[in-house]
Design an enzyme around this catalytic site. Structure first.
Site, mmCIF file in Angstrom:
data_model
loop_
_atom_site.group_PDB
_atom_site.id
_atom_site.type_symbol
_atom_site.label_atom_id
_atom_site.label_comp_id
_atom_site.label_asym_id
_atom_site.label_seq_id
_atom_site.Cartn_x
_atom_site.Cartn_y
_atom_site.Cartn_z
ATOM 1 N N ILE A 155 12.171 -20.685 -3.601
ATOM 2 C CA ILE A 155 13.344 -20.535 -3.089
ATOM 3 C C ILE A 155 14.366 -21.411 -3.321
ATOM 4 C CG2 ILE A 155 14.570 -20.176 -0.785
ATOM 5 C CD1 ILE A 155 11.849 -18.207 -1.083
ATOM 6 N N ASP A 193 31.838 -15.547 -43.952
ATOM 7 C CA ASP A 193 31.517 -16.469 -44.894
ATOM 8 C C ASP A 193 31.029 -15.721 -46.176
ATOM 9 O OD1 ASP A 193 31.257 -19.066 -45.721
ATOM 10 O OD2 ASP A 193 30.157 -19.993 -44.036
ATOM 11 N N GLU A 209 36.025 -16.535 -45.807
ATOM 12 C CA GLU A 209 35.780 -17.788 -46.225
ATOM 13 C C GLU A 209 35.083 -17.529 -47.716
ATOM 14 O OE1 GLU A 209 36.413 -21.044 -45.324
ATOM 15 O OE2 GLU A 209 37.486 -20.175 -43.609
ATOM 16 N N SER A 217 44.400 -23.779 -41.040
ATOM 17 C CA SER A 217 43.086 -23.944 -40.095
ATOM 18 C C SER A 217 42.876 -25.587 -39.834
ATOM 19 C CB SER A 217 41.961 -23.303 -40.809
ATOM 20 O OG SER A 217 42.011 -21.954 -40.880
ATOM 21 N N ARG A 240 44.929 -21.798 -36.609
ATOM 22 C CA ARG A 240 43.359 -21.337 -36.184
ATOM 23 C C ARG A 240 42.449 -22.535 -36.106
ATOM 24 N NH1 ARG A 240 38.534 -21.156 -39.426
ATOM 25 N NH2 ARG A 240 36.854 -19.674 -38.608
ATOM 26 N N ASN A 285 0.809 -1.251 0.036
ATOM 27 C CA ASN A 285 0.039 0.008 0.005
ATOM 28 C C ASN A 285 0.908 1.361 -0.083
ATOM 29 O OD1 ASN A 285 1.008 -0.125 2.537
ATOM 30 N ND2 ASN A 285 -0.870 -0.023 3.457
ATOM 31 N N HIS A 329 25.553 -18.594 -43.804
ATOM 32 C CA HIS A 329 25.887 -19.904 -44.009
ATOM 33 C C HIS A 329 25.532 -20.784 -44.865
ATOM 34 C CE1 HIS A 329 27.984 -22.751 -41.400
ATOM 35 N NE2 HIS A 329 27.122 -23.591 -41.352
ATOM 36 N N HIS A 375 33.912 -17.711 -34.454
ATOM 37 C CA HIS A 375 33.400 -18.610 -35.455
ATOM 38 C C HIS A 375 32.220 -18.300 -36.217
ATOM 39 C CE1 HIS A 375 33.166 -22.240 -38.195
ATOM 40 N NE2 HIS A 375 32.133 -22.522 -37.515
ATOM 41 N N ASN A 376 31.757 -18.313 -37.462
ATOM 42 C CA ASN A 376 30.528 -17.706 -37.794
ATOM 43 C C ASN A 376 30.093 -16.575 -37.149
ATOM 44 O OD1 ASN A 376 30.651 -20.241 -39.549
ATOM 45 N ND2 ASN A 376 29.246 -21.448 -38.730
ATOM 46 N N ASP A 386 21.181 -24.393 -8.680
ATOM 47 C CA ASP A 386 19.927 -24.460 -7.722
ATOM 48 C C ASP A 386 19.805 -25.894 -7.870
ATOM 49 O OD1 ASP A 386 17.516 -24.393 -6.533
ATOM 50 O OD2 ASP A 386 16.383 -23.393 -7.864
ATOM 51 N N LYS A 445 5.455 1.692 5.467
ATOM 52 C CA LYS A 445 5.382 0.909 6.749
ATOM 53 C C LYS A 445 5.429 -0.553 6.184
ATOM 54 C CE LYS A 445 2.661 4.218 9.597
ATOM 55 N NZ LYS A 445 1.514 4.376 10.368
ATOM 56 N N GLU A 496 34.879 -14.120 -38.324
ATOM 57 C CA GLU A 496 35.005 -14.786 -39.765
ATOM 58 C C GLU A 496 33.675 -14.262 -40.555
ATOM 59 O OE1 GLU A 496 34.526 -19.521 -41.171
ATOM 60 O OE2 GLU A 496 33.445 -18.808 -39.277
#
Length: 752
Positions: free
Chosen positions: A645, A339, A386, A516, A543, A152, A352, A307-308, A700, A156, A337
């Site tokens: 909790i 492509d 690439e 690579s 790489r 409210n 891609h 990558h990508n 958790d 308090k 990279e």
């Protein structure tokens, strides 16, 4: 209740930009060329929440936390604004970029002045929030929860509201205990808490018993720490090389009580303040700056690599975006990279290939890279091409690279003489290097080879090193493609070649010719030829990239690759994962520059080090005590609505050479995410501390299904500060959880 805006306003009292945000104003929210709507935005009085109206029937008003904002960009600097607005409104536009996967908020103000005020005001409040200590953030979080519990809004708190508040802060208590706390604080017997009673309740709740024990053990001067007591603590517990002058500086910096400061003493509140600041953090503050030698050859460093990079999600149907490049570069990624494929209207695109991933213009990507490459780090960025384009579109690629990147693009060796080694990151500051195929040797470019040939053929994969000496034969070349000379000529220090074995590379590859390796190939070489791989990487670049079967953009473990000195260990930055957490930990040091100097035994040709067998240099024993945690959030609230909790446990992990890999965990604690305490000790044997990484994982506990990740933090063992330390916690996506943390004791010592 006391306003929790004071610290956020620090230094901004009367600031015109802040007052502008507090008044609020109309902005146009832009989603597409046809969807542009007026919305009213306003900073809430708590100075940490932005409110705006929504026209959705089920949600008329929306808010988001300032802490959720990653950055604010002025102008048409997002993909959406660039696509859906006209260049003439550049000064009126700005974007709010969120952490994690939440979409950008693209906005347009009535004029350039208002846009500037929104950006400036938000930047100031974000800056202030990030500069709060963990203790101040904790206080903000608790006070905010108190406000929510005060249903409210009468300032308090009834017993019912106290119980609600305790659940808000992740503490499960029975009714009797809640009533006991309430009664202890309700001095007026009014049936509600207000004013000083709420402060008393807050003090009881935030009391750190474990810190009390440490403080009282060293506070030998009338119940407080004298400068001598503090120095004793720093030398004995924190194992720091400090003097009395350093102890006095800490008192001057963190003591909150004027009388204690005048008497050169540190009170309990000042001590807690010190523990929550960078001097009390697990991460060595000296490593927040560039502290390593940056004048070594480029291949002597681990290089943060993606990558990508263009993908936001998976590799089958996910979107490609310039935003993905911006996010990677802002995280200090130094190798991205591209492509490249033929696109419509003669313009090359990036996507891609042979999948349903969306396409983005090559030109737009280069513009975004040019704009954001050096905002977080000044050190060089490698563009890994690439290339699947026709010759004509390759020529256009070269044109875009040269015209957009300008003088920042390295097109000739440094010094214009034939080099015998890589230049250093320091010598390449602010420069772009192109990794790709090249038609001829580098010396041909320096000998003014003005060949009229505009194209030639190279292997479609990596070009085999041209070597017929010493009886070596290059592997048979597979299908070939035509390569434009214009694109070939801007490949200087990173010429792609096929790997044909370490002996072949040693005798036939020039230092600037790099290979690579698919993750499986690299892993096998690391396991079976560790020393040879290290020697290969002493004068050449390697790489590593994820297997093509990782269509979900998952990641491999980068640690075995770093163990053998591989520099460009490319990961899918778009996929939050343990592997990416480890990568973030590796590059946390050295000023977030994206470059980390490899250990000396990975840079010396005389080294016989093998990560699988040694020889081990300096063995260490690492003692880790998990003491407590503070204000752990409930991450998956939908998992069990009847049990909101957390039941936290902490796992301590070591990653490094195979002999060092280890994992140990605490027991879980029932129903306490606010201030759980474990006091559990672990010991780890570290054979190669220079390569080791320490990772904390808080989960958790769930007996019936997989545990939920609450938070994690990873850093190099070499960056760990001994003693009593606070550990920040990051989300799965790597963003700081403001109020949460661990309290631990650490000691790395020479093995007996």
């Amino acid at each position: 209740m006391e306003s929790n805006c004071t610290a956020l306003k620090h230094g901004l009292e009367g600031d015109a930009d802040l007052n502008f945000l507090l008044v609020g104003g109309e902005l146009i929210k832009i989603r597409s060329s046809s969807w542009k709507r007026n919305r009213f935005f306003k900073l809430q009085e708590d100075c940490k929440t932005l409110w705006y109206e929504s026209h959705k029937t089920f949600r008329k008003k929306q808010t988001f936390s300032i802490d959720d904002i990653e950055s604010v960009r002025k102008g048409r600097q997002s993909e959406g604004l660039n696509k859906h607005t006209d260049p003439s409104v550049e000064e009126m536009c700005f974007s709010i970029i969120f952490k994690g996967s939440k979409k950008n908020l693209d906005l347009m103000a009535a004029n350039g002045t208002e846009a500037k005020q929104w950006v400036s005001g938000l930047d100031k409040i974000i800056h202030n929030m990030r500069n709060l200590s963990s203790q101040q953030k904790s206080e903000h979080w608790i006070i905010n929860c108190m406000r929510k519990a005060d249903k409210n809004a009468d300032n308090k708190m009834t017993l019912k509201e106290v119980k609600h508040f305790l659940r808000q802060v992740n503490v499960e208590v029975d009714d009797t205990y809640a009533a006991e706390i309430f009664k202890k604080c309700d001095k007026s017997n009014s049936g509600s808490l207000e004013g000083e009673e709420i402060k008393h309740f807050y003090d009881l709740l935030t009391h750190r018993e474990e810190v009390d024990v440490i403080y009282e053990n060293y506070a030998q001067t009338e119940g407080q720490m004298s400068s001598k007591d503090l120095l004793n603590f720093l030398l004995t517990e924190q194992r720091e090389k400090v003097s009395m002058e350093d102890a006095l500086k800490l008192i001057e910096k963190y003591e909150v009580d004027g009388t204690a400061k005048q008497n050169e003493r540190m009170s309990k509140d000042g001590f807690l303040m010190y523990l929550h600041r960078e001097e009390g953090s697990i991460f060595n503050p000296a490593h927040k700056q560039v502290y390593q030698d940056m004048h070594q050859p480029l291949n002597h460093y681990y290089i943060s690599s993606s990558h990508n990079t263009y993908l936001m999600e998976d590799q089958l149907k996910g979107p490609s975006s310039t935003e993905a490049y911006i996010k990677a570069l802002m995280k200090s990624c130094r190798c991205v990279e591209l492509d490249c494929w033929d696109g419509a209207n003669g313009e090359p695109v990036i996507y891609h290939g042979y999948t349903l991933t969306s396409k983005v213009l090559f030109r737009d990507v280069i513009k975004a890279i040019n704009d954001y490459a050096f905002k977080t780090s000044d050190y060089p960025v490698i563009l890994s091409l690439e290339n699947h384009c026709s010759v004509d579109q390759q020529k256009l690629m070269a044109h875009h690279l040269i015209s957009i990147l300008g003088e920042a693009l390295l097109t000739k060796p440094v010094g214009n003489t034939m080099p015998s080694d890589f230049p250093s990151p320091e010598g390449l500051k602010g420069k772009f290097l192109i990794k790709g195929k090249r038609l001829n040797k580098l010396d041909a470019a320096l000998n003014n080879n003005n060949s009229t040939i505009e194209e030639d053929t190279v292997s479609e994969e990596d070009e085999a090193a041209d070597c017929k000496e010493n009886g070596h034969k290059s592997k048979s070349k597979k299908s070939k493609i035509k390569l434009a000379k214009a694109l070939s000529d801007i490949v200087v220090y990173c010429k792609s070649v096929h790997f044909s074995g370490f002996e072949h590379a040693k005798d036939c590859q020039v230092f600037y010719e790099m290979s690579s390796f698919k993750e499986s190939k690299a892993f096998n070489l690391a396991v079976n030829s560790g020393t040879a791989y290290i020697h290969h990487n002493i004068d050449k670049l390697s790489r590593i990239y994820p297997a093509g079967s990782r269509t979900d953009s998952s990641n491999y473990n980068p640690v075995p690759m770093w163990n053998v000195g591989c520099q460009i260990v490319a990961l899918n930055f778009q996929t939050p994962s343990k592997e990416l957490h480890i990568n973030q930990g590796r590059f946390l040091q050295n000023g977030l520059s994206g470059y980390v100097l490899k250990p000396e035994f990975q840079r010396s040709l005389s080294s016989q080090f093998n990560p699988n067998t040694g020889p081990w240099l300096k063995r260490k024993t690492f003692h880790v005590m998990v003491i407590s945690a503070q204000q752990l959030p409930k991450v998956n609230k939908d998992k069990d609505k009847h049990k909101s909790i957390v039941d936290p446990l902490v796992r301590v992990e070591i990653y490094g050479v195979p002999a060092d890999n280890a994992s140990k965990e605490t027991h879980y604690i029932d129903n306490n995410g606010f201030n759980p305490m474990w006091n559990e000790k672990f010991q780890f044997n570290i054979h190669v501390a220079e390569l080791a990484l320490l990772r904390f994982v808080v989960e958790d506990y769930d007996s019936t299904s997989q545990n939920d990740l609450i938070g994690q933090y990873c850093l190099p063992v070499s960056s760990v500060q001994n003693g009593y330390r606070h550990v920040p916690l990051l989300t799965k996506r790597g963003d700081v959880i403001c109020s949460a943390g661990l309290f631990v004791h650490l000691m790395l010592v020479d093995a007996q």
